[in-house]
Scaffold this motif. Structure first.
Motif, mmCIF file in Angstrom:
data_model
loop_
_atom_site.group_PDB
_atom_site.id
_atom_site.type_symbol
_atom_site.label_atom_id
_atom_site.label_comp_id
_atom_site.label_asym_id
_atom_site.label_seq_id
_atom_site.Cartn_x
_atom_site.Cartn_y
_atom_site.Cartn_z
ATOM 1 N N LEU B 19 -7.507 -11.331 -14.808
ATOM 2 C CA LEU B 19 -8.656 -10.570 -14.084
ATOM 3 C C LEU B 19 -9.774 -9.922 -14.893
ATOM 4 O O LEU B 19 -10.856 -10.111 -14.471
ATOM 5 C CB LEU B 19 -7.709 -9.341 -13.502
ATOM 6 C CG LEU B 19 -6.456 -9.706 -12.233
ATOM 7 C CD1 LEU B 19 -5.607 -8.515 -12.127
ATOM 8 C CD2 LEU B 19 -7.333 -9.955 -11.224
ATOM 9 N N GLN B 23 -13.232 -11.075 -13.169
ATOM 10 C CA GLN B 23 -14.259 -10.016 -12.354
ATOM 11 C C GLN B 23 -14.312 -8.931 -13.436
ATOM 12 O O GLN B 23 -15.305 -7.899 -13.018
ATOM 13 C CB GLN B 23 -13.319 -9.414 -11.184
ATOM 14 C CG GLN B 23 -11.857 -8.792 -11.713
ATOM 15 C CD GLN B 23 -11.199 -8.169 -10.515
ATOM 16 O OE1 GLN B 23 -11.054 -8.916 -9.512
ATOM 17 N NE2 GLN B 23 -10.343 -7.179 -10.643
ATOM 18 N N THR B 28 -11.561 -4.175 -13.245
ATOM 19 C CA THR B 28 -10.209 -4.436 -12.785
ATOM 20 C C THR B 28 -9.522 -3.097 -12.801
ATOM 21 O O THR B 28 -9.690 -2.250 -13.704
ATOM 22 C CB THR B 28 -9.669 -5.222 -14.110
ATOM 23 O OG1 THR B 28 -10.499 -6.603 -13.937
ATOM 24 C CG2 THR B 28 -8.191 -5.447 -13.721
ATOM 25 N N THR B 29 -8.702 -2.990 -11.598
ATOM 26 C CA THR B 29 -7.850 -1.651 -11.570
ATOM 27 C C THR B 29 -6.392 -2.124 -12.171
ATOM 28 O O THR B 29 -5.912 -3.134 -12.006
ATOM 29 C CB THR B 29 -7.901 -1.183 -10.488
ATOM 30 O OG1 THR B 29 -7.019 -2.034 -9.168
ATOM 31 C CG2 THR B 29 -9.282 -0.956 -9.716
ATOM 32 N N GLN B 32 -4.511 -3.488 -9.389
ATOM 33 C CA GLN B 32 -4.710 -5.149 -9.239
ATOM 34 C C GLN B 32 -3.989 -5.785 -10.381
ATOM 35 O O GLN B 32 -3.249 -6.973 -9.754
ATOM 36 C CB GLN B 32 -6.329 -5.508 -9.467
ATOM 37 C CG GLN B 32 -6.955 -4.993 -8.379
ATOM 38 C CD GLN B 32 -8.607 -5.325 -8.652
ATOM 39 O OE1 GLN B 32 -9.050 -5.170 -9.633
ATOM 40 N NE2 GLN B 32 -9.519 -5.215 -7.555
ATOM 41 N N GLU B 35 -0.284 -5.651 -8.826
ATOM 42 C CA GLU B 35 -0.002 -6.700 -7.830
ATOM 43 C C GLU B 35 0.005 -8.283 -8.496
ATOM 44 O O GLU B 35 1.005 -9.225 -8.073
ATOM 45 C CB GLU B 35 -1.379 -6.669 -6.979
ATOM 46 C CG GLU B 35 -0.855 -7.462 -5.791
ATOM 47 C CD GLU B 35 -2.363 -7.388 -4.537
ATOM 48 O OE1 GLU B 35 -3.100 -6.802 -4.829
ATOM 49 O OE2 GLU B 35 -2.048 -8.312 -3.568
ATOM 50 N N ARG B 36 -0.869 -8.748 -9.335
ATOM 51 C CA ARG B 36 -1.113 -10.037 -9.819
ATOM 52 C C ARG B 36 0.096 -10.313 -10.788
ATOM 53 O O ARG B 36 0.633 -11.605 -10.453
ATOM 54 C CB ARG B 36 -2.408 -10.192 -10.698
ATOM 55 C CG ARG B 36 -2.423 -11.620 -11.279
ATOM 56 C CD ARG B 36 -3.031 -12.791 -10.378
ATOM 57 N NE ARG B 36 -3.977 -12.421 -9.962
ATOM 58 C CZ ARG B 36 -5.282 -13.205 -10.333
ATOM 59 N NH1 ARG B 36 -5.420 -13.651 -11.530
ATOM 60 N NH2 ARG B 36 -6.711 -12.783 -9.863
#
Lengths: 196, 196
Positions: B19, B23, B28-29, B32, B35-36
């Protein structure tokens, strides 16, 4: 010896480094740096685009001086002799302002995680500049990498000694960086021979 | 050989690095990343306090392994033999997850100024850990600094070769880092002899 009169550029760097130490990098504004240096904000912006570049500018100059000295060393100079030529070129460009900055910069870096990261990136950048200049002279990769790292260690060591040393003496930086490089050469010899 | 099954810790690191590349680090949080990686946010926080620590955690482990290997090398080992013991200890702790991470991490670092600074600080931290472990063994300062830098160069070089190498082979990391250290030893010997 003529009395040293710092220009606006040098005063801005000293002011910034002192403010970073006192109140942190993030909390320091361009307006505060200009005020401490006794210049206007527009004078600041004639010298630097922002407070970050104020630190980067010095690094780029230093990298260029080191690389130029290496590139212009005699064709038959060995890798470490070329590094010595780079150190000499860069050291001779450093005057009283750089010497006075040493302890201040050390305090600012010790106080700020952000400046530690900048400082680390600076070391890597200097090593990369010297390594690239050596590779361009035909020095093989592992030797060029090692000689570049030795150049950075010698510069940092010599600069620390010079700027923490008794300021009454009028020594330049070059004897300190060259002596540090010689110490490292001797260390490399005994290190690598131990396992022969 | 048993098939490698990545745990949540490793999946989180791979997801984060990917990530960061796609991005950027700032954008990047934690949500995220979780989730990934196919885990919940609370699983993320059981492993790491925040996204920054996710990168720092690996560095601390690596520093500790390198320093422990150096500390526990035989008392009569020379400085570079102790560095080799540190590299071996750290390399043997690296498995397929670390190998797969190499090219991803390289891409992430290339794409982000913030990660370049983190990466530079990491190199400095590893060198400092090795230098301190060598000084604790009684190695003199210039030699300890140089051997620490050689250890970092060897680790980075060996890791790059290992992770960019044909993945079908089942070589561990250790042969690569030790071969890189031997190349550097030979380079140190010819570098330092040239000016005898």
């Amino acid at each position: 010896m003529a009395r040293w009169q710092p220009g606006a550029n040098e005063r801005l760097i000293v002011a910034a480094v002192d403010l970073f130490t006192e109140q942190g990098y993030d909390a320091t504004t361009v307006a505060q740096i200009a005020e401490r240096a006794g210049v206007t904000k527009s004078t600041f912006f004639r010298h630097f685009p922002d407070k970050r570049e104020l630190l980067v500018a010095g690094q780029e100059t230093l990298s260029r001086l080191l690389a130029d000295g290496i590139a212009e060393a005699p064709a038959d100079a060995g890798a470490l002799e070329a590094v010595a030529a780079g150190l000499e070129r860069a050291s001779n460009a450093m005057g009283p302002a750089n010497r006075a900055l040493g302890p201040r910069l050390k305090a600012a870096v010790a106080a700020s995680a952000e400046l530690q990261e900048r400082d680390a990136l600076k070391s890597i950048g200097l090593a990369a500049a010297m390594t690239a200049a050596l590779v361009a002279r035909g020095v093989a990769a592992p030797m060029a990498h090692l000689a570049g790292e030795m150049g950075v260690l010698a510069f940092k060591q010599g600069y620390a000694q010079w700027s923490e040393h008794d300021r009454a003496d009028s020594d330049g930086l070059a004897p300190h960086t060259l002596a540090a490089l010689e110490d490292l050469r001797a260390a490399a010899l005994s290190l690598s021979r131990l396992q022969d």
